[in-house]
Scaffold this active site. Sequence first.
Site, short mmCIF file in Angstrom:
data_model
loop_
_atom_site.label_atom_id
_atom_site.label_comp_id
_atom_site.label_asym_id
_atom_site.label_seq_id
_atom_site.Cartn_x
_atom_site.Cartn_y
_atom_site.Cartn_z
N CYS A 173 0.86 -1.19 0.00
CA CYS A 173 0.00 0.00 0.00
C CYS A 173 0.89 1.23 0.00
O CYS A 173 2.02 1.16 0.47
CB CYS A 173 -0.80 0.11 1.29
SG CYS A 173 -2.20 -0.97 1.37
N ARG A 222 -4.77 7.09 -0.43
CA ARG A 222 -3.90 5.91 -0.44
C ARG A 222 -4.30 4.96 -1.55
O ARG A 222 -5.42 5.01 -2.06
CB ARG A 222 -4.01 5.22 0.90
CG ARG A 222 -5.40 4.65 1.26
CD ARG A 222 -5.52 3.14 1.14
NE ARG A 222 -4.59 2.38 1.87
CZ ARG A 222 -4.68 2.06 3.18
NH1 ARG A 222 -5.73 2.47 3.87
NH2 ARG A 222 -3.76 1.32 3.76
N ASN A 282 -0.06 -1.91 6.03
CA ASN A 282 0.51 -3.16 6.53
C ASN A 282 1.95 -2.95 7.01
O ASN A 282 2.73 -2.23 6.38
CB ASN A 282 0.50 -4.17 5.38
CG ASN A 282 -0.03 -5.50 5.84
OD1 ASN A 282 -0.72 -5.60 6.84
ND2 ASN A 282 0.32 -6.54 5.10
C1 LIG Z 1 -4.10 -5.21 4.43
C2 LIG Z 1 -4.48 -3.74 4.44
C3 LIG Z 1 -3.24 -2.94 4.13
C4 LIG Z 1 -2.83 -3.18 2.72
C5 LIG Z 1 -1.34 -3.20 2.68
O1 LIG Z 1 -0.63 -2.42 3.30
N1 LIG Z 1 -0.83 -4.15 1.95
C6 LIG Z 1 0.59 -4.31 1.87
C7 LIG Z 1 0.98 -5.76 1.87
S1 LIG Z 1 2.66 -5.90 2.20
O2 LIG Z 1 2.94 -5.39 3.51
O3 LIG Z 1 3.41 -5.18 1.22
O4 LIG Z 1 2.95 -7.32 2.16
C8 LIG Z 1 -5.05 -3.30 5.78
C9 LIG Z 1 -5.29 -1.77 5.84
C10 LIG Z 1 -6.46 -1.57 6.80
C11 LIG Z 1 -6.75 -2.96 7.35
C12 LIG Z 1 -8.14 -3.22 7.91
C13 LIG Z 1 -8.46 -2.21 9.01
O5 LIG Z 1 -7.43 -2.17 9.99
C14 LIG Z 1 -9.80 -2.52 9.67
C15 LIG Z 1 -9.96 -3.98 10.14
C16 LIG Z 1 -9.18 -4.24 11.42
C17 LIG Z 1 -9.38 -5.67 11.91
O6 LIG Z 1 -8.62 -5.86 13.08
C18 LIG Z 1 -8.93 -6.64 10.83
C19 LIG Z 1 -9.71 -6.42 9.57
C20 LIG Z 1 -9.62 -4.98 9.02
C21 LIG Z 1 -10.71 -4.90 7.94
C22 LIG Z 1 -8.22 -4.66 8.45
C23 LIG Z 1 -7.83 -5.65 7.34
C24 LIG Z 1 -6.47 -5.32 6.67
O7 LIG Z 1 -5.43 -5.51 7.58
C25 LIG Z 1 -6.43 -3.87 6.17
C26 LIG Z 1 -7.42 -3.77 5.01
#
Ligand SMILES: C[C@H](CCC(=O)NCCS(=O)(=O)O)[C@H]1CC[C@H]2[C@@H]3[C@H](O)C[C@@H]4C[C@H](O)CC[C@]4(C)[C@H]3C[C@H](O)[C@]12C
Length: 323
Positions: free
Chosen positions: A2, A16, A79
């Site tokens: 992200c 974002r 993340n």
């Molecule tokens: C995975 C998402 C971030 C995307 C990201 O950064 N990807 C990068 C992958 S990597 O590092 O490069 O491997 C994060 C951003 C916000 C998160 C969400 C939000 O925090 C809201 C809730 C929180 C809950 O505890 C879990 C589900 C959830 C619905 C989360 C799911 C997931 O972790 C999300 C969607």
Amino acid sequence: MCTATNYTTKDHYFGRNLDLEFSYNEAVTVTPRSFPFEFRKEPALDTHHAIIGMATVVDGYPLYYDATNEKGLSMAGLNFPENADYKPEADGKTNITPFEFIPWILGQFETVAQARTALASLNLVKINFSDAYPLSPLHWIISDRNESITVESVKEGLKVYDNPTGVLANNPTFDIQSFKLNDFMHLSTYPPENRFSEDLPLDTYSRGMGAIGLPGDLSSSSRFVKAVFTKMNSVSGDSESESISQFFHILGSVAQQRGCVHVGDKFEITIYSSCCNTDQGVYYYTTYENSQVTGVDMHKEDLDGTALASYPLIKGQQIHMQN
Ligand SMILES: C[C@H](CCC(=O)NCCS(=O)(=O)O)[C@H]1CC[C@H]2[C@@H]3[C@H](O)C[C@@H]4C[C@H](O)CC[C@]4(C)[C@H]3C[C@H](O)[C@]12C
């Protein structure tokens, strides 16, 4: 992966890319001022600033990914695997769970300076939302029109970094990401001069050669450098149309195309890109298949009410035929 960024023309914008291999049914969600925000370990906020952003609503609770409040303060969670370390409840601290962090900050504060003061006593406590929604390993960017900070809860404790780039990606930790920018200080938007050797007739045979060496791969540290370079050098007119177009181009410079990043047997893609005009409270987005910009205006909702307003994403391509 992200990437989040902010950008200022006449107004201030924050948004974002959400890069992932699947979706959690997120929707643009407006939380009005009297929606009761319950916290697991702290008193509820019965009234608070109104908030607009992207969220999955579970059991009536908006789990925000990125959001802006009616005062223009904005925040996004990205993340942060292997590095995020949440803590047991601590006496004498404000114990907030990571999924409560965005509502807790945006519900109460108007500026990064106010948020920073509150962060001094914050403990990001390790409590899952539910078995179906355990905690995610995240770090956060908080921005207003004047400054940004990055917040990381790591093994050593809660770290708050000034973020003069206004950009955040994923791993590694923000201090390392920032230090790596030193390696790219020679990059330029101007044509290069031959400092290689006076004895060689080197030629600027193409436009854009001043930035040769700018990372173009999709790793987190490369996206950070690319997004910072693109955002810091961005030029845009002041109108809403020009500003949001430029903003989506900045995010487009680090977007993920299906097929380029394997995650098991799936591919990571940019599920949505967002751009919130934080002065006007309008949240714009595009999705992987819908390149038309869609907007939701928080001020068109009843902000004094108690009910969430949720707008499911329009995901299909919107093609405007001209003949
Ligand atoms: C995975 C998402 C971030 C995307 C990201 O950064 N990807 C990068 C992958 S990597 O590092 O490069 O491997 C994060 C951003 C916000 C998160 C969400 C939000 O925090 C809201 C809730 C929180 C809950 O505890 C879990 C589900 C959830 C619905 C989360 C799911 C997931 O972790 C999300 C969607």
